[in-house]
Design a protein around this motif. Structure first.
Motif, PDB file in Angstrom:
ATOM      1  N   LEU A 198      -1.551   6.536   1.258  1.00  0.00           N
ATOM      2  CA  LEU A 198      -2.817   5.845   1.475  1.00  0.00           C
ATOM      3  C   LEU A 198      -2.856   5.220   2.870  1.00  0.00           C
ATOM      4  CD1 LEU A 198      -5.523   5.012   0.312  1.00  0.00           C
ATOM      5  CD2 LEU A 198      -4.411   3.033  -0.706  1.00  0.00           C
ATOM      6  N   ALA A 199      -1.762   4.622   3.283  1.00  0.00           N
ATOM      7  CA  ALA A 199      -1.685   4.042   4.630  1.00  0.00           C
ATOM      8  C   ALA A 199      -1.837   5.134   5.688  1.00  0.00           C
ATOM      9  CB  ALA A 199      -0.366   3.293   4.806  1.00  0.00           C
ATOM     10  N   ALA A 200      -1.174   6.269   5.476  1.00  0.00           N
ATOM     11  CA  ALA A 200      -1.276   7.379   6.435  1.00  0.00           C
ATOM     12  C   ALA A 200      -2.700   7.919   6.495  1.00  0.00           C
ATOM     13  CB  ALA A 200      -0.298   8.490   6.059  1.00  0.00           C
ATOM     14  N   ALA A 201      -3.364   8.004   5.347  1.00  0.00           N
ATOM     15  CA  ALA A 201      -4.748   8.477   5.314  1.00  0.00           C
ATOM     16  C   ALA A 201      -5.665   7.517   6.067  1.00  0.00           C
ATOM     17  CB  ALA A 201      -5.219   8.655   3.872  1.00  0.00           C
ATOM     18  N   ALA A 202      -5.444   6.222   5.904  1.00  0.00           N
ATOM     19  CA  ALA A 202      -6.253   5.234   6.615  1.00  0.00           C
ATOM     20  C   ALA A 202      -6.054   5.365   8.125  1.00  0.00           C
ATOM     21  CB  ALA A 202      -5.908   3.822   6.148  1.00  0.00           C
ATOM     22  N   CYS A 203      -4.819   5.550   8.551  1.00  0.00           N
ATOM     23  CA  CYS A 203      -4.539   5.735   9.983  1.00  0.00           C
ATOM     24  C   CYS A 203      -5.205   6.995  10.509  1.00  0.00           C
ATOM     25  CB  CYS A 203      -3.028   5.785  10.223  1.00  0.00           C
ATOM     26  SG  CYS A 203      -2.209   4.192   9.996  1.00  0.00           S
ATOM     27  N   GLU A 204      -5.168   8.063   9.748  1.00  0.00           N
ATOM     28  CA  GLU A 204      -5.810   9.313  10.163  1.00  0.00           C
ATOM     29  C   GLU A 204      -7.327   9.145  10.236  1.00  0.00           C
ATOM     30  OE1 GLU A 204      -6.154  13.184  11.528  1.00  0.00           O
ATOM     31  OE2 GLU A 204      -4.378  11.910  11.367  1.00  0.00           O
ATOM     32  N   ALA A 205      -7.901   8.417   9.283  1.00  0.00           N
ATOM     33  CA  ALA A 205      -9.343   8.175   9.305  1.00  0.00           C
ATOM     34  C   ALA A 205      -9.744   7.409  10.561  1.00  0.00           C
ATOM     35  CB  ALA A 205      -9.763   7.406   8.054  1.00  0.00           C
ATOM     36  N   ILE A 206      -8.947   6.432  10.945  1.00  0.00           N
ATOM     37  CA  ILE A 206      -9.231   5.676  12.167  1.00  0.00           C
ATOM     38  C   ILE A 206      -9.154   6.590  13.386  1.00  0.00           C
ATOM     39  CG2 ILE A 206      -8.346   3.857  13.681  1.00  0.00           C
ATOM     40  CD1 ILE A 206      -7.581   2.351  11.052  1.00  0.00           C
ATOM     41  N   GLU A 207      -8.170   7.458  13.413  1.00  0.00           N
ATOM     42  CA  GLU A 207      -8.021   8.398  14.531  1.00  0.00           C
ATOM     43  C   GLU A 207      -9.219   9.347  14.603  1.00  0.00           C
ATOM     44  OE1 GLU A 207      -6.524   9.696  17.946  1.00  0.00           O
ATOM     45  OE2 GLU A 207      -5.745   8.009  16.788  1.00  0.00           O
ATOM     46  N   ILE A 208      -9.670   9.829  13.460  1.00  0.00           N
ATOM     47  CA  ILE A 208     -10.839  10.724  13.434  1.00  0.00           C
ATOM     48  C   ILE A 208     -12.061   9.997  13.970  1.00  0.00           C
ATOM     49  CG2 ILE A 208     -12.469  11.914  11.895  1.00  0.00           C
ATOM     50  CD1 ILE A 208      -9.983  12.656  10.159  1.00  0.00           C
ATOM     51  N   LEU A 209     -12.258   8.760  13.560  1.00  0.00           N
ATOM     52  CA  LEU A 209     -13.403   7.991  14.046  1.00  0.00           C
ATOM     53  C   LEU A 209     -13.324   7.734  15.548  1.00  0.00           C
ATOM     54  CD1 LEU A 209     -13.940   5.450  11.144  1.00  0.00           C
ATOM     55  CD2 LEU A 209     -15.458   7.312  11.848  1.00  0.00           C
ATOM     56  N   LYS A 210     -12.108   7.503  16.041  1.00  0.00           N
ATOM     57  CA  LYS A 210     -11.939   7.266  17.477  1.00  0.00           C
ATOM     58  C   LYS A 210     -12.243   8.517  18.288  1.00  0.00           C
ATOM     59  CE  LYS A 210      -7.988   5.457  18.539  1.00  0.00           C
ATOM     60  NZ  LYS A 210      -6.603   4.952  18.537  1.00  0.00           N
ATOM     61  N   THR A 211     -11.884   9.676  17.774  1.00  0.00           N
ATOM     62  CA  THR A 211     -12.027  10.915  18.540  1.00  0.00           C
ATOM     63  C   THR A 211     -13.332  11.658  18.248  1.00  0.00           C
ATOM     64  OG1 THR A 211     -10.786  12.161  16.879  1.00  0.00           O
ATOM     65  CG2 THR A 211      -9.533  11.218  18.724  1.00  0.00           C
ATOM     66  N   THR A 212     -14.078  11.219  17.237  1.00  0.00           N
ATOM     67  CA  THR A 212     -15.337  11.873  16.875  1.00  0.00           C
ATOM     68  C   THR A 212     -16.418  10.808  16.670  1.00  0.00           C
ATOM     69  OG1 THR A 212     -13.934  13.422  15.632  1.00  0.00           O
ATOM     70  CG2 THR A 212     -16.307  13.686  15.384  1.00  0.00           C
TER      71      THR A 212
ATOM     72  N   VAL B 120       0.861  -1.184   0.000  1.00  0.00           N
ATOM     73  CA  VAL B 120       0.000   0.000   0.000  1.00  0.00           C
ATOM     74  C   VAL B 120       0.898   1.236   0.000  1.00  0.00           C
ATOM     75  CG1 VAL B 120      -1.709   1.275   1.345  1.00  0.00           C
ATOM     76  CG2 VAL B 120      -1.786  -1.226   1.279  1.00  0.00           C
ATOM     77  N   PRO B 121       0.618   2.220  -0.855  1.00  0.00           N
ATOM     78  CA  PRO B 121       1.422   3.447  -0.858  1.00  0.00           C
ATOM     79  C   PRO B 121       1.350   4.141   0.502  1.00  0.00           C
ATOM     80  CG  PRO B 121      -0.020   3.358  -2.776  1.00  0.00           C
ATOM     81  CD  PRO B 121      -0.431   2.233  -1.868  1.00  0.00           C
ATOM     82  N   TRP B 122       2.472   4.719   0.933  1.00  0.00           N
ATOM     83  CA  TRP B 122       2.529   5.389   2.241  1.00  0.00           C
ATOM     84  C   TRP B 122       1.436   6.431   2.426  1.00  0.00           C
ATOM     85  CZ3 TRP B 122       4.672   3.317   6.190  1.00  0.00           C
ATOM     86  CH2 TRP B 122       5.781   2.491   6.048  1.00  0.00           C
TER      87      TRP B 122
END
Length: 122
Positions: free
Chosen positions: A14-28, A10-12
């Motif tokens: 895209l991986a970073a975006a997926a990690c950020e999306a998970i963080e957003i879901l956890k905090t919101t 997976v391109p970096w």
């Protein structure tokens, strides 16, 4: 593992975006609730209009036009509502293609109602 042998990583970004999306879901947590409410609103409204809807919590609505004429009419109704539909032709999917609508937690009630109106109009 053997499962990943020969696979492209997976391109970096895209991986970073997926990690950020998970963080957003956890905090919101309200985003998941809003998405579920929007999905239920649209699917319930479509069912009430006797529109065929897949019984799933997924926020995806797909519409397979039966004829070229019905495809043209639906596209015109969608565009009149300010909705720019994605028309998809996947290998192995319906040969005629289909419209695919992905609902979001950020769609307004007005936007959702315009989609329902365009899909259910005769």
């Amino acid at each position: 593992s053997a499962l990943m042998t020969g696979q492209t990583p997976v391109p970096w970004p895209l991986a970073a975006a997926a990690c950020e999306a998970i963080e957003i879901l956890k905090t919101t947590p309200g985003l998941r609730s809003a998405l579920a409410q929007n999905t239920a609103h649209v699917k319930n409204a479509l069912r009430a209009a006797k529109f065929p809807v897949v019984d799933s919590p997924a926020p995806i609505i797909q519409v397979i036009p039966q004829t070229a004429a019905s495809l043209k009419r639906l596209k015109a109704r969608l565009l009149a509502q300010g909705i720019y539909p994605s028309f998809i032709r996947y290998p192995g999917g319906p040969a005629s293609g289909y419209f695919r609508f992905a609902l979001s937690s950020e769609h307004t009630r007005d936007q959702l109602d315009r989609l329902v109106q365009a899909l259910t109009a005769k």
